[in-house]
Design an enzyme around this catalytic site. Structure first.
Site, PDB file in Angstrom:
ATOM      1  N   VAL A  86      41.636 -19.663 -12.839  1.00  0.00           N
ATOM      2  CA  VAL A  86      41.005 -18.349 -12.730  1.00  0.00           C
ATOM      3  C   VAL A  86      40.112 -18.312 -11.492  1.00  0.00           C
ATOM      4  CG1 VAL A  86      39.538 -16.635 -13.851  1.00  0.00           C
ATOM      5  CG2 VAL A  86      41.085 -18.055 -15.228  1.00  0.00           C
ATOM      6  N   LYS A  87      40.379 -17.349 -10.638  1.00  0.00           N
ATOM      7  CA  LYS A  87      39.667 -17.222  -9.368  1.00  0.00           C
ATOM      8  C   LYS A  87      38.485 -16.274  -9.556  1.00  0.00           C
ATOM      9  CE  LYS A  87      41.204 -16.904  -4.529  1.00  0.00           C
ATOM     10  NZ  LYS A  87      42.324 -16.424  -3.690  1.00  0.00           N
ATOM     11  N   ILE A  88      37.280 -16.778  -9.290  1.00  0.00           N
ATOM     12  CA  ILE A  88      36.031 -16.071  -9.564  1.00  0.00           C
ATOM     13  C   ILE A  88      35.238 -15.906  -8.272  1.00  0.00           C
ATOM     14  CG2 ILE A  88      33.852 -16.152 -10.853  1.00  0.00           C
ATOM     15  CD1 ILE A  88      36.156 -15.902 -12.712  1.00  0.00           C
TER      16      ILE A  88
END
Length: 218
Positions: A86-88
């Protein structure tokens, strides 16, 4: 060093995978839009298609900028496939989300890193990867490679498990310098990866070998 390809184009991902050196994929909303992929369900289906090609490490980016939204989106993305990271974004609520995801065993990639301090915060929160954008720093007359070197040094000092993922890699020398500095991962377009294959002396040497072989077989 791990090689990730920075694209949402399935043909390019397949070509890089077939080369035998691909370790993952990074994407973002702009790359999705470039391929004509819009709408939540279409984007999720495209992530699934990418996961069907590669072995691991598919960075899928959240769109929300508030904690509740990032947690909801991130959990939905992580549920698509175990290969999803998951890219945050590097914002206050992003750090909070990374901390929570780490406690849930969800891998994260903290994106839009432009300082060593940001990378330190992300590592302390438990990010799996941090993505310093070296090309964009170069664009504003800052040394992107120096930032990679600083982050690698800090992580080595304290034994952080977070991996440095050099992003916005524009050309082959960017990639080579990142490898020399000790970046754990480099993500770049396909042309940068295939650019490593090329050298004029290889071409001329092969041409001569083949010419000499053909002379002997006439």
């Amino acid at each position: 060093m791990k090689f990730f390809i920075d694209t949402a184009n399935l043909s390019e991902i397949q070509e890089a995978y077939d080369l035998g050196v691909l370790d993952g994929v990074t994407t973002n909303p702009s790359l999705m839009a470039k391929e004509g992929i819009t709408g939540e369900e279409n984007i999720k289906n495209h992530y699934k298609a990418i996961c069907d090609i590669v072995d691991n490490n598919v960075s899928a980016e959240v769109i929300s900028t508030d904690l509740a939204g990032m947690l909801k989106e991130g959990r939905e993305l992580a549920a698509l496939d175990e290969k999803i990271v998951v890219k945050i974004p590097m914002i206050k609520d992003g750090i909070k989300a990374i901390k929570q995801f780490a406690s849930e065993g969800i891998r994260t990639n903290c994106t839009l890193i432009f300082s060593a301090g940001q990378a330190l915060l992300a590592a302390k929160a438990g990010a799996s990867y941090v993505s310093p954008f070296i090309g964009r720093l170069d664009d504003v007359s800052q040394d992107g490679l120096l930032l990679i070197e600083q982050i690698v040094g800090i992580y080595d000092n304290y034994g952080y498990d977070t991996e440095v993922l050099a992003a916005s890699v524009r050309h082959t020398m960017h990639l080579i310098h990142c490898a020399e500095i000790g970046a754990h991962v480099s993500t770049c377009p396909l042309k940068v990866i295939t650019g490593l294959l090329k050298h004029p002396l290889t071409d001329s040497g092969l041409e001569k070998f083949l010419a000499d072989y053909n002379k002997g077989n006439k």
